[in-house]
Design a protein around this motif. Structure first.
Motif, PDB file in Angstrom:
ATOM      1  N   ASN A 172       0.826  -1.202   0.000  1.00  0.00           N
ATOM      2  CA  ASN A 172       0.000   0.000   0.000  1.00  0.00           C
ATOM      3  C   ASN A 172       0.863   1.255   0.000  1.00  0.00           C
ATOM      4  O   ASN A 172       1.733   1.426   0.850  1.00  0.00           O
ATOM      5  N   PHE A 173       0.634   2.120  -0.972  1.00  0.00           N
ATOM      6  CA  PHE A 173       1.278   3.426  -1.085  1.00  0.00           C
ATOM      7  C   PHE A 173       2.811   3.348  -1.044  1.00  0.00           C
ATOM      8  O   PHE A 173       3.458   3.945  -0.185  1.00  0.00           O
ATOM      9  N   PRO A 174       3.390   2.596  -1.974  1.00  0.00           N
ATOM     10  CA  PRO A 174       4.858   2.555  -2.041  1.00  0.00           C
ATOM     11  C   PRO A 174       5.408   3.929  -2.369  1.00  0.00           C
ATOM     12  O   PRO A 174       4.855   4.659  -3.198  1.00  0.00           O
ATOM     13  N   HIS A 175       6.500   4.285  -1.729  1.00  0.00           N
ATOM     14  CA  HIS A 175       7.143   5.571  -2.002  1.00  0.00           C
ATOM     15  C   HIS A 175       8.545   5.557  -1.414  1.00  0.00           C
ATOM     16  O   HIS A 175       8.758   5.057  -0.309  1.00  0.00           O
ATOM     17  N   VAL A 176       9.482   6.108  -2.169  1.00  0.00           N
ATOM     18  CA  VAL A 176      10.874   6.116  -1.710  1.00  0.00           C
ATOM     19  C   VAL A 176      11.149   7.228  -0.705  1.00  0.00           C
ATOM     20  O   VAL A 176      12.226   7.289  -0.113  1.00  0.00           O
ATOM     21  N   GLY A 177      10.175   8.125  -0.530  1.00  0.00           N
ATOM     22  CA  GLY A 177      10.410   9.271   0.342  1.00  0.00           C
ATOM     23  C   GLY A 177      11.006  10.429  -0.451  1.00  0.00           C
ATOM     24  O   GLY A 177      11.151  10.374  -1.673  1.00  0.00           O
ATOM     25  N   GLY A 178      11.372  11.470   0.236  1.00  0.00           N
ATOM     26  CA  GLY A 178      11.891  12.667  -0.436  1.00  0.00           C
ATOM     27  C   GLY A 178      13.357  12.576  -0.790  1.00  0.00           C
ATOM     28  O   GLY A 178      14.188  13.311  -0.241  1.00  0.00           O
ATOM     29  N   LEU A 179      13.697  11.640  -1.714  1.00  0.00           N
ATOM     30  CA  LEU A 179      15.097  11.484  -2.098  1.00  0.00           C
ATOM     31  C   LEU A 179      15.586  12.617  -2.973  1.00  0.00           C
ATOM     32  O   LEU A 179      16.776  12.919  -3.014  1.00  0.00           O
ATOM     33  N   SER A 180      14.668  13.246  -3.688  1.00  0.00           N
ATOM     34  CA  SER A 180      15.058  14.313  -4.603  1.00  0.00           C
ATOM     35  C   SER A 180      13.899  15.281  -4.780  1.00  0.00           C
ATOM     36  O   SER A 180      12.734  14.898  -4.717  1.00  0.00           O
ATOM     37  N   THR A 181      14.245  16.547  -4.998  1.00  0.00           N
ATOM     38  CA  THR A 181      13.217  17.545  -5.298  1.00  0.00           C
ATOM     39  C   THR A 181      12.953  17.625  -6.794  1.00  0.00           C
ATOM     40  O   THR A 181      12.024  18.308  -7.216  1.00  0.00           O
ATOM     41  N   HIS A 182      13.762  16.932  -7.582  1.00  0.00           N
ATOM     42  CA  HIS A 182      13.583  16.901  -9.032  1.00  0.00           C
ATOM     43  C   HIS A 182      12.495  15.894  -9.363  1.00  0.00           C
ATOM     44  O   HIS A 182      12.613  14.700  -9.044  1.00  0.00           O
ATOM     45  N   LEU A 183      11.426  16.347  -9.999  1.00  0.00           N
ATOM     46  CA  LEU A 183      10.256  15.506 -10.233  1.00  0.00           C
ATOM     47  C   LEU A 183      10.583  14.260 -11.040  1.00  0.00           C
ATOM     48  O   LEU A 183      10.172  13.148 -10.678  1.00  0.00           O
ATOM     49  N   ASP A 184      11.318  14.397 -12.133  1.00  0.00           N
ATOM     50  CA  ASP A 184      11.631  13.245 -12.977  1.00  0.00           C
ATOM     51  C   ASP A 184      12.465  12.212 -12.228  1.00  0.00           C
ATOM     52  O   ASP A 184      12.263  11.006 -12.374  1.00  0.00           O
ATOM     53  N   ARG A 185      13.403  12.680 -11.419  1.00  0.00           N
ATOM     54  CA  ARG A 185      14.226  11.746 -10.644  1.00  0.00           C
ATOM     55  C   ARG A 185      13.380  11.033  -9.590  1.00  0.00           C
ATOM     56  O   ARG A 185      13.586   9.852  -9.318  1.00  0.00           O
ATOM     57  N   GLN A 186      12.451  11.766  -9.008  1.00  0.00           N
ATOM     58  CA  GLN A 186      11.576  11.179  -8.004  1.00  0.00           C
ATOM     59  C   GLN A 186      10.691  10.095  -8.625  1.00  0.00           C
ATOM     60  O   GLN A 186      10.502   9.020  -8.043  1.00  0.00           O
ATOM     61  N   ILE A 187      10.168  10.382  -9.806  1.00  0.00           N
ATOM     62  CA  ILE A 187       9.343   9.398 -10.513  1.00  0.00           C
ATOM     63  C   ILE A 187      10.173   8.164 -10.845  1.00  0.00           C
ATOM     64  O   ILE A 187       9.735   7.024 -10.626  1.00  0.00           O
ATOM     65  N   ARG A 188      11.379   8.386 -11.347  1.00  0.00           N
ATOM     66  CA  ARG A 188      12.254   7.281 -11.719  1.00  0.00           C
ATOM     67  C   ARG A 188      12.591   6.416 -10.501  1.00  0.00           C
ATOM     68  O   ARG A 188      12.579   5.173 -10.585  1.00  0.00           O
ATOM     69  N   SER A 189      12.863   7.045  -9.378  1.00  0.00           N
ATOM     70  CA  SER A 189      13.210   6.298  -8.160  1.00  0.00           C
ATOM     71  C   SER A 189      12.040   5.425  -7.706  1.00  0.00           C
ATOM     72  O   SER A 189      12.235   4.274  -7.286  1.00  0.00           O
ATOM     73  N   ASN A 190      10.829   5.943  -7.789  1.00  0.00           N
ATOM     74  CA  ASN A 190       9.669   5.152  -7.398  1.00  0.00           C
ATOM     75  C   ASN A 190       9.398   4.023  -8.381  1.00  0.00           C
ATOM     76  O   ASN A 190       8.949   2.940  -7.983  1.00  0.00           O
ATOM     77  N   GLN A 191       9.656   4.250  -9.666  1.00  0.00           N
ATOM     78  CA  GLN A 191       9.506   3.177 -10.646  1.00  0.00           C
ATOM     79  C   GLN A 191      10.502   2.051 -10.378  1.00  0.00           C
ATOM     80  O   GLN A 191      10.163   0.873 -10.491  1.00  0.00           O
ATOM     81  N   GLU A 192      11.719   2.405 -10.010  1.00  0.00           N
ATOM     82  CA  GLU A 192      12.728   1.394  -9.693  1.00  0.00           C
ATOM     83  C   GLU A 192      12.325   0.594  -8.455  1.00  0.00           C
ATOM     84  O   GLU A 192      12.553  -0.615  -8.388  1.00  0.00           O
ATOM     85  N   LEU A 193      11.735   1.278  -7.475  1.00  0.00           N
ATOM     86  CA  LEU A 193      11.248   0.599  -6.276  1.00  0.00           C
ATOM     87  C   LEU A 193      10.176  -0.427  -6.637  1.00  0.00           C
ATOM     88  O   LEU A 193      10.217  -1.585  -6.181  1.00  0.00           O
TER      89      LEU A 193
END
Length: 301
Positions: A144-165
């Motif tokens: 439920n609600f997977p999220h890597v947390g605030g690893l980056s303020t850059h939106l594209d990097r944040q999206i990429r990190s969550n996709q990798e998760l």
């Protein structure tokens, strides 16, 4: 003879009532006569809550945070699982960090342990899982609600990190699925719940699943109210002042995935593709090959 297409302003419910067309319109014989029954409408139509597992399903819950969702499966009246069902539930944090982030979770965890449910701390779903998890098979694995947390303020990097998760989660969990016990009488299922809208829509959840051999069987609106005592908490932990963050007020959707082409038996309603409008084997109405539409059987409840 051609019939005019009936255009309706509102979406029909998933199980519409058959319309009644009397041959003649009659009025009551007197003012005191029987009044006609009110007609059914979409405003009075209600959907049954969707729970993507059975009371006897073997469950593995990933990234549970304060374990309030796990506890809700036991605490809801009537409970969502049978008393004999053992839940295996995990968190990425250590036990001490969990209590620091969510002080109220200590009592919850003790209650779950007293009921013989299995609690696992320090489980990183992106890495090789311990034998205590990897040697078992599960009917349903829920994140439920997977999220890597605030690893980056850059939106594209944040999206990429969550996709990798999510990709790592899929890959690690596919070998843990049982050969049966899914909601469609096929193999076990993987369930992911995420918020709707941006940036979550940009995660392309279905495409990630397809890339590792999974297919979306169905999706539905997530209703937290059917899980007594459950409340979504932030990855960073509990804060007395959450500022303007309104995560609990956002809409969310659950996606149910299964292993593609595993020979699963279709539901009584027939093939999933037929329920989506007749697309079958990637062909269009003229019999020519074309791109098949998604057959995830979305429920607009």
């Amino acid at each position: 003879m051609k019939h005019k297409k009936h255009v309706q302003g509102k979406r029909k419910p998933s199980h519409p009532l058959k319309p009644h067309h009397p041959s003649k319109v009659t009025k009551p014989s007197s003012k005191n006569g029987p009044k006609p029954k009110p007609s059914s409408s979409s405003s009075t139509y209600s959907h049954r809550p969707i729970i993507p597992f059975s009371p006897t399903s073997s469950l593995l819950l990933i990234g549970e945070g304060d374990f309030s969702f796990t506890n809700s499966l036991v605490a809801t009246i009537p409970p969502h699982i049978s008393p004999a069902t053992v839940i295996t539930t995990t968190t990425n944090d250590t036990e001490s960090v969990t209590y620091e982030k969510y002080p109220h979770s200590e009592q919850t965890i003790q209650t779950l342990k007293s009921l013989d449910h299995k609690i696992h701390f320090s489980i990183d779903i992106t890495k090789k899982l311990p034998k205590s998890l990897s040697t078992n098979k599960y009917n349903c694995i829920i994140f439920n609600f997977p999220h890597v947390g605030g690893l980056s303020t850059h939106l594209d990097r944040q999206i990429r990190s969550n996709q990798e998760l999510i990709l790592a989660f899929f890959k690690n969990c596919i070998p843990l699925l049982s050969m049966d016990g899914g909601i469609d009488d096929g193999s076990g299922n993987i369930v992911i719940t995420i918020f709707t809208g941006k940036p979550y829509d940009d995660w392309n959840l279905k495409e990630l699943a397809k890339s590792v051999g999974l297919e979306c069987i169905r999706s539905f609106k997530f209703d937290a109210t059917i899980y007594e005592g459950y409340k979504h908490v932030r990855t960073i932990g509990f804060r007395e002042r959450e500022g303007d963050w309104k995560g609990e007020e956002r809409g969310a959707r659950s996606f149910v995935f299964g292993v593609k082409d595993d020979g699963r038996r279709r539901r009584k309603g027939g093939d999933i593709n037929k329920r989506k409008g007749g697309e079958n084997k990637g062909k269009n109405n003229n019999g020519k090959k074309g791109k098949a539409k998604d057959s995830d059987g979305d429920d607009d409840d």
